[in-house]
Design a protein around this motif. Structure first.
Motif, mmCIF file in Angstrom:
data_model
loop_
_atom_site.group_PDB
_atom_site.id
_atom_site.type_symbol
_atom_site.label_atom_id
_atom_site.label_comp_id
_atom_site.label_asym_id
_atom_site.label_seq_id
_atom_site.Cartn_x
_atom_site.Cartn_y
_atom_site.Cartn_z
ATOM 1 N N GLN A 62 28.094 -106.740 -50.674
ATOM 2 C CA GLN A 62 28.686 -107.304 -49.464
ATOM 3 C C GLN A 62 30.176 -107.013 -49.473
ATOM 4 O O GLN A 62 30.817 -106.996 -50.517
ATOM 5 C CB GLN A 62 28.467 -108.817 -49.409
ATOM 6 C CG GLN A 62 29.049 -109.434 -48.155
ATOM 7 C CD GLN A 62 28.644 -110.886 -47.984
ATOM 8 O OE1 GLN A 62 27.636 -111.314 -48.531
ATOM 9 N NE2 GLN A 62 29.415 -111.630 -47.228
ATOM 10 N N ARG A 63 30.718 -106.777 -48.278
ATOM 11 C CA ARG A 63 32.146 -106.510 -48.161
ATOM 12 C C ARG A 63 32.620 -106.967 -46.797
ATOM 13 O O ARG A 63 31.829 -107.319 -45.939
ATOM 14 C CB ARG A 63 32.447 -105.028 -48.367
ATOM 15 C CG ARG A 63 31.790 -104.119 -47.352
ATOM 16 C CD ARG A 63 31.972 -102.649 -47.725
ATOM 17 N NE ARG A 63 31.241 -101.790 -46.817
ATOM 18 C CZ ARG A 63 31.751 -101.248 -45.720
ATOM 19 N NH1 ARG A 63 33.005 -101.475 -45.386
ATOM 20 N NH2 ARG A 63 31.022 -100.466 -44.947
ATOM 21 N N ILE A 64 33.919 -106.979 -46.635
ATOM 22 C CA ILE A 64 34.505 -107.370 -45.362
ATOM 23 C C ILE A 64 34.855 -106.102 -44.586
ATOM 24 O O ILE A 64 35.528 -105.209 -45.099
ATOM 25 C CB ILE A 64 35.785 -108.214 -45.573
ATOM 26 C CG1 ILE A 64 35.447 -109.499 -46.338
ATOM 27 C CG2 ILE A 64 36.446 -108.533 -44.246
ATOM 28 C CD1 ILE A 64 34.518 -110.440 -45.600
ATOM 29 N N PRO A 75 31.931 -109.957 -41.982
ATOM 30 C CA PRO A 75 31.257 -109.662 -43.262
ATOM 31 C C PRO A 75 30.130 -108.647 -43.045
ATOM 32 O O PRO A 75 29.371 -108.747 -42.088
ATOM 33 C CB PRO A 75 30.705 -111.015 -43.698
ATOM 34 C CG PRO A 75 30.574 -111.802 -42.437
ATOM 35 C CD PRO A 75 31.648 -111.306 -41.505
#
Length: 97
Positions: A62-64, A75
């Motif tokens: 997961q990343r922004i 997200p």
């Protein structure tokens, strides 16, 4: 071959022409191979075809991310992606070498 795209039907027709199998038998073989490859990928296995390339699975964390229009941070959920890495000999053929 239509507009620069190789299709399942094109592959089956080539098998029909080269091997002499019926069109139905050739189409069944093509479908069987593609189903087997798809099943292996769905189970998390990489698929390597010597002299052609490798379909590689990667898990992304997961990343922004950022909406390019508004600049709002969003997200991006973890996901699995598939990439294709051509073999050295295939790269040479495509490059014209």
């Amino acid at each position: 071959m239509a507009a620069g795209t190789l299709t399942r039907a094109d592959i089956a027709a080539r098998i029909n022409h080269l091997v002499g199998l019926s069109r139905n038998e050739a189409a069944t073989i093509v479908e069987s191979i593609l189903d087997h490859m798809s099943d292996a990928l769905a189970e998390g296995q990489n698929v390597k075809i010597s002299g052609f390339g490798t379909f590689v699975l990667r898990d992304k964390a997961q990343r922004i991310g950022r909406n390019p229009k508004t600049g709002v941070e969003v997200p991006i959920l973890p996901r699995r992606v598939m990439t294709f890495r051509a073999s050295q000999s295939m790269r040479g053929r495509v490059a014209g070498g």
